[in-house]
Enzyme design. Sequence first.
Site, PDB file in Angstrom:
ATOM      1  CB  CYS A  82      -0.919  -0.013   1.224  1.00 47.93           C
ATOM      2  SG  CYS A  82      -2.384   1.101   0.954  1.00 47.93           S
ATOM      3  CG  HIS A  83      -0.231   4.963   1.450  1.00 47.86           C
ATOM      4  ND1 HIS A  83      -1.389   4.404   1.306  1.00 47.86           N
ATOM      5  CD2 HIS A  83      -0.421   6.244   0.905  1.00 47.86           C
ATOM      6  CE1 HIS A  83      -2.399   4.922   0.908  1.00 47.86           C
ATOM      7  NE2 HIS A  83      -1.629   6.105   0.352  1.00 47.86           N
TER       8      HIS A  83
END
Length: 182
Positions: free
Chosen positions: A112-113
């Site tokens: 994800c991030h």
Amino acid sequence: MATSIKGKRVAFLATDGVEEVEYTQPRKAVEEAGGQAELVSIKNGRIQAVNHMDKASTYQVDKLAKDADADQYDALVLPGGVANPDFLRTDPDAVRFVRDFFTAGKPVAAICHGPWTLVEAGVVDGRTLTSWPSLRTDLANAGATWVDEQVYVDGGLVTSRKPDDLPAFCEKLLEEIAAVRV
């Protein structure tokens, strides 16, 4: 037959704002495969996980990044969440810890991030990876090639886009860790 990583130590680098499922599912996969998971953070005590933007559970930190040494681990996992990697990438000890895994050629997995911290560590130039789509420009500006795939492995770097990708992410994470010789 499930992948076994018995005897392997895996660091999970996270702080407040970590996406809970991106921490708990890979940790569970590591532990169920016989590995030892440790939560490394930039703060003492407990960190606050989130489900998107809502508070979730808290988790006890095992070791501070300033005291952590990549030589003590076989692999590193960088869960996402929007705030978590943003806090981590501003901490020199966290950034050094991440960079040391690449210097040592050990597996690193980010979802994800999570790759934001990889950008700060200066380790994505020339690599191909995936992430949450909003990181595409940051990764490209750091010299990486971004792909929109469920999971992508580039020389021991495992990346995925989002929580829906966790089954494939966990599978590839375990495969990469299992390939490490103790």
